[in-house]
Design a protein around this motif. Sequence first.
Motif, PDB file in Angstrom:
ATOM      1  N   PHE A 100      89.530 -48.967 -36.014  1.00 17.76           N
ATOM      2  CA  PHE A 100      90.849 -47.660 -36.410  1.00 17.76           C
ATOM      3  C   PHE A 100      89.767 -47.199 -37.868  1.00 17.76           C
ATOM      4  O   PHE A 100      90.167 -46.549 -38.691  1.00 17.76           O
ATOM      5  N   ARG A 101      90.749 -48.651 -38.262  1.00 18.50           N
ATOM      6  CA  ARG A 101      90.573 -48.970 -40.337  1.00 18.50           C
ATOM      7  C   ARG A 101      89.456 -47.968 -41.051  1.00 18.50           C
ATOM      8  O   ARG A 101      88.961 -46.591 -41.667  1.00 18.50           O
ATOM      9  N   ARG A 102      88.251 -48.587 -40.260  1.00 18.77           N
ATOM     10  CA  ARG A 102      86.750 -48.286 -40.608  1.00 18.77           C
ATOM     11  C   ARG A 102      86.335 -46.588 -40.187  1.00 18.77           C
ATOM     12  O   ARG A 102      85.912 -46.142 -41.333  1.00 18.77           O
ATOM     13  N   MET A 103      87.209 -45.724 -39.058  1.00 18.10           N
ATOM     14  CA  MET A 103      86.797 -44.608 -38.821  1.00 18.10           C
ATOM     15  C   MET A 103      87.922 -43.839 -39.568  1.00 18.10           C
ATOM     16  O   MET A 103      86.727 -42.674 -40.087  1.00 18.10           O
ATOM     17  N   ARG A 104      89.040 -44.484 -40.125  1.00 21.01           N
ATOM     18  CA  ARG A 104      89.980 -43.703 -40.942  1.00 21.01           C
ATOM     19  C   ARG A 104      89.063 -43.427 -42.394  1.00 21.01           C
ATOM     20  O   ARG A 104      89.222 -42.963 -43.185  1.00 21.01           O
ATOM     21  N   LYS A 105      88.252 -44.866 -43.174  1.00 22.62           N
ATOM     22  CA  LYS A 105      87.579 -45.125 -44.310  1.00 22.62           C
ATOM     23  C   LYS A 105      86.520 -43.584 -44.243  1.00 22.62           C
ATOM     24  O   LYS A 105      86.691 -43.936 -45.178  1.00 22.62           O
ATOM     25  N   ASP A 106      85.635 -43.981 -42.923  1.00 29.75           N
ATOM     26  CA  ASP A 106      84.650 -43.094 -42.819  1.00 29.75           C
ATOM     27  C   ASP A 106      85.257 -41.542 -42.777  1.00 29.75           C
ATOM     28  O   ASP A 106      84.091 -40.468 -43.731  1.00 29.75           O
ATOM     29  N   ARG A 107      86.036 -41.507 -42.307  1.00 27.18           N
ATOM     30  CA  ARG A 107      86.385 -40.090 -42.399  1.00 27.18           C
ATOM     31  C   ARG A 107      86.632 -39.074 -43.492  1.00 27.18           C
ATOM     32  O   ARG A 107      86.721 -38.273 -43.863  1.00 27.18           O
ATOM     33  N   ILE A 108      87.448 -40.344 -44.837  1.00 28.66           N
ATOM     34  CA  ILE A 108      87.945 -39.783 -45.806  1.00 28.66           C
ATOM     35  C   ILE A 108      86.997 -40.421 -46.924  1.00 28.66           C
ATOM     36  O   ILE A 108      86.642 -39.295 -47.493  1.00 28.66           O
TER      37      ILE A 108
END
Length: 113
Positions: A100-108
């Motif tokens: 989830f953190r990776r997905m959030r970082k990629d989205r940002i």
Amino acid sequence: MYIEEQLKELKESVELMQKEIEHLKVKSSEQILTPKEFAEMTSINQNTVYTWIREGRIKTLPNLGTAIRIPMSQFYESVDTSQYQSEKAANKAEELRNEFRRMRKDRITHKIS
């Protein structure tokens, strides 16, 4: 001698029943959440929770109609599981958090680009 054997069998039966009662108490007190409650508890987007359910990363109880329920026992150690199973559950929960953190970082980073 016969009475002593019966007494021993009764003691073993009582011990077995006590263990079964404890197991049932733990099982009945298991926390079961809806996807919304799970999302709020873990600070994860509710859509992500539904995606992970569809992908099989989060297990659910058999549906009753359209209701989806998530047993939290898959994320923490239960009384009768081995050390390996508890480590596996902890690793799974950590893996989901990290993804989830990776997905959030990629989205940002995609929004910034």
